[in-house]
Write a protein that holds these residues in place. Structure first.
Motif, mmCIF file in Angstrom:
data_model
loop_
_atom_site.group_PDB
_atom_site.id
_atom_site.type_symbol
_atom_site.label_atom_id
_atom_site.label_comp_id
_atom_site.label_asym_id
_atom_site.label_seq_id
_atom_site.Cartn_x
_atom_site.Cartn_y
_atom_site.Cartn_z
ATOM 1 N N UNK A 164 0.802 -1.228 0.000
ATOM 2 C CA UNK A 164 0.000 0.000 0.000
ATOM 3 C C UNK A 164 0.833 1.275 0.000
ATOM 4 N N UNK A 165 2.154 1.126 0.061
ATOM 5 C CA UNK A 165 3.017 2.310 0.086
ATOM 6 C C UNK A 165 2.907 3.079 1.382
ATOM 7 N N UNK A 166 2.653 2.398 2.478
ATOM 8 C CA UNK A 166 2.476 3.037 3.784
ATOM 9 C C UNK A 166 3.827 3.246 4.471
ATOM 10 N N UNK A 167 3.981 4.398 5.101
ATOM 11 C CA UNK A 167 5.193 4.685 5.874
ATOM 12 C C UNK A 167 4.970 4.240 7.315
ATOM 13 N N UNK A 168 5.911 3.468 7.840
ATOM 14 C CA UNK A 168 5.789 2.942 9.199
ATOM 15 C C UNK A 168 6.901 3.480 10.087
ATOM 16 N N UNK A 169 6.600 3.655 11.367
ATOM 17 C CA UNK A 169 7.624 3.944 12.367
ATOM 18 C C UNK A 169 8.158 2.592 12.826
ATOM 19 N N UNK A 170 9.307 2.204 12.292
ATOM 20 C CA UNK A 170 9.800 0.845 12.502
ATOM 21 C C UNK A 170 10.109 0.560 13.972
ATOM 22 N N UNK A 171 10.594 1.581 14.695
ATOM 23 C CA UNK A 171 10.901 1.363 16.106
ATOM 24 C C UNK A 171 9.627 1.085 16.898
ATOM 25 N N UNK A 172 8.547 1.777 16.573
ATOM 26 C CA UNK A 172 7.271 1.507 17.249
ATOM 27 C C UNK A 172 6.770 0.100 16.928
ATOM 28 N N UNK A 288 10.993 -5.884 31.895
ATOM 29 C CA UNK A 288 10.233 -5.376 30.752
ATOM 30 C C UNK A 288 10.920 -4.134 30.191
ATOM 31 N N UNK A 289 11.431 -3.294 31.094
ATOM 32 C CA UNK A 289 12.173 -2.107 30.668
ATOM 33 C C UNK A 289 13.439 -2.522 29.918
ATOM 34 N N UNK A 290 14.134 -3.542 30.468
ATOM 35 C CA UNK A 290 15.403 -3.985 29.877
ATOM 36 C C UNK A 290 15.243 -4.433 28.436
ATOM 37 N N UNK A 291 14.090 -5.024 28.101
ATOM 38 C CA UNK A 291 13.915 -5.546 26.753
ATOM 39 C C UNK A 291 13.084 -4.674 25.845
ATOM 40 N N UNK A 292 12.751 -3.493 26.300
ATOM 41 C CA UNK A 292 11.824 -2.653 25.528
ATOM 42 C C UNK A 292 12.572 -1.763 24.523
ATOM 43 N N UNK A 293 12.984 -0.587 24.929
ATOM 44 C CA UNK A 293 13.628 0.354 24.010
ATOM 45 C C UNK A 293 14.982 -0.141 23.529
ATOM 46 N N UNK A 294 15.686 -0.908 24.375
ATOM 47 C CA UNK A 294 17.022 -1.377 23.995
ATOM 48 C C UNK A 294 16.976 -2.197 22.715
ATOM 49 N N UNK A 295 16.102 -3.205 22.695
ATOM 50 C CA UNK A 295 16.011 -4.097 21.541
ATOM 51 C C UNK A 295 15.483 -3.386 20.307
ATOM 52 N N UNK A 296 14.404 -2.632 20.481
ATOM 53 C CA UNK A 296 13.791 -1.966 19.327
ATOM 54 C C UNK A 296 14.712 -0.907 18.731
ATOM 55 N N UNK A 297 15.418 -0.162 19.577
ATOM 56 C CA UNK A 297 16.336 0.865 19.075
ATOM 57 C C UNK A 297 17.521 0.228 18.355
ATOM 58 N N UNK A 298 18.085 -0.836 18.937
ATOM 59 C CA UNK A 298 19.238 -1.505 18.323
ATOM 60 C C UNK A 298 18.867 -2.095 16.969
ATOM 61 N N UNK A 299 17.705 -2.755 16.892
ATOM 62 C CA UNK A 299 17.280 -3.359 15.634
ATOM 63 C C UNK A 299 16.942 -2.299 14.587
ATOM 64 N N UNK A 301 18.299 0.716 14.275
ATOM 65 C CA UNK A 301 19.573 1.209 13.741
ATOM 66 C C UNK A 301 20.236 0.154 12.865
ATOM 67 N N UNK A 302 20.109 -1.105 13.245
ATOM 68 C CA UNK A 302 20.708 -2.194 12.467
ATOM 69 C C UNK A 302 20.142 -2.212 11.050
ATOM 70 N N UNK A 303 18.817 -2.158 10.939
ATOM 71 C CA UNK A 303 18.197 -2.198 9.614
ATOM 72 C C UNK A 303 18.469 -0.915 8.831
ATOM 73 N N UNK A 304 18.577 0.202 9.533
ATOM 74 C CA UNK A 304 18.901 1.458 8.851
ATOM 75 C C UNK A 304 20.310 1.377 8.259
ATOM 76 N N UNK A 305 21.252 0.848 9.052
ATOM 77 C CA UNK A 305 22.622 0.707 8.567
ATOM 78 C C UNK A 305 22.690 -0.255 7.381
ATOM 79 N N UNK A 306 21.898 -1.348 7.453
ATOM 80 C CA UNK A 306 21.860 -2.281 6.323
ATOM 81 C C UNK A 306 21.368 -1.582 5.057
#
Length: 328
Positions: A164-172, A288-299, A301-306
């Motif tokens: 559909x050509x939709x823009x997504x907030x990947x971190x969310x 829950x905090x430990x696995x929340x922003x850490x994982x989503x932010x790292x991934x 950036x990972x996909x952005x770098x790719x």
């Protein structure tokens, strides 16, 4: 009258010169510090981009470490120097306590979870949690959880957006994995728990970095503004955490001697002899905090770098295909 005036003026002038003489000049981007207010004006001016601001200062600093002076002579040390980080977070962690300021501002949300305590309680939670990061546990998690999350939840969303050509907030999108199965669907519903958690983290962080703590304390006393929102959000988060603990405790009681769930993090805590559900709920919130922003932010950036390096992306795809092929 004059001697009294001098008695007041001389200490103030001494304090004034002391602050200016001790202001850090180690690098050009380090913020200036002033008497009483410290670097309040620089902190206020960069409130919408502080992570980037701190990063710029660290990159510009020869030691990748700088001293930030807050109001009323409070200080914070920031470092991006690997040996320094290892010294503080690993080699000599027991020497760097959170401190009363940290605990008093975050206990309402974090309670006695690992991010808000020191000493024996911290050692116990760290020891139990360390089993979760063994090779065996991680491999089992990938096999039983990640494949399902990717095929049944993430890929349908990305396929629909591409079509559909939709823009997504990947971190969310990736943060949605953190809550629980069923919340991540093509329609992307906003989870009540996720929103409550977001408010709890944001407002608690505001407490921690407040230059004038009296403001949030007044709001708390009258139960208004951000403190009222924090009270509502934390209540929602703690209720959800307690429900998770009670459900897991009930399952363990039903299993009896089988203990087939004892290799799962929450089960380990409940099986360790701690029967205080509030304490275990605090542990749940911290992890829950430990696995929340850490994982989503790292991934993210990972996909952005790719995306910026197609040659690396091709190698990654090739490796995935090689490991995904069924043996002959």
């Amino acid at each position: 009258m004059l001697p009294v005036f001098l008695l007041i003026l001389i200490p103030l002038l001494s304090l004034f010169f002391f602050f200016f003489l001790t202001t850090s000049k180690s690098n050009s981007k380090a913020p200036k510090s002033y008497p009483l207010v410290g670097s309040f004006f620089a902190i206020l001016a960069t409130r919408d981009r502080q992570l980037q601001w701190f990063s710029e200062i660290l990159v510009d600093s020869p030691s990748a470490t700088f001293d930030l002076r807050r109001s009323y002579s409070k200080r914070q040390v920031f470092s991006g120097n690997p040996p320094v980080v290892q010294h503080i977070l690993k080699s000599n962690f027991q020497n760097y306590e959170k401190g009363e300021t940290f605990r008093s501002r975050l206990t309402y949300f974090l309670g006695h979870g690992i991010f808000n305590i020191d000493g024996e309680s911290w050692k116990f939670q760290r020891q139990v949690a360390s089993h979760e990061f063994s090779t065996k546990s991680l491999r089992k998690f990938v096999e039983t959880v990640v494949n399902t999350e990717l095929s049944d939840r993430l890929i349908p969303i990305l396929s629909s957006a591409a079509k559909n050509g939709t823009v997504l907030d990947f971190q969310n999108i990736l943060q949605s994995f953190w809550v629980r199965p069923g919340l991540l669907s093509p329609s992307l519903p906003q989870a009540k728990l996720a929103l409550a958690f977001e408010d709890s983290v944001r407002i608690s962080y505001g407490r921690l970095t407040a230059s004038i703590p009296l403001i949030w304390k007044i709001k708390k006393f009258f139960n208004i503004g951000s403190e009222k929102s924090l009270k509502m959000a934390v209540s929602e988060v703690k209720e959800s955490a307690m429900n998770i603990v009670k459900q897991k405790k009930q399952k363990l009681e039903q299993l009896g001697e089988k203990k087939s769930l004892s290799d799962e993090l929450l089960s380990r805590f409940l099986s360790s002899g701690h029967v205080d559900e509030k304490f275990v709920a605090d542990i749940v919130i911290s992890f829950l905090i430990a696995g929340r922003d850490t994982t989503s932010a790292a991934l993210t950036w990972y996909f952005w770098l790719l995306s910026q390096h197609p040659e690396v992306q091709s190698k990654v795809v090739k490796e995935i295909k090689e490991h995904s092929e069924e043996p002959a």
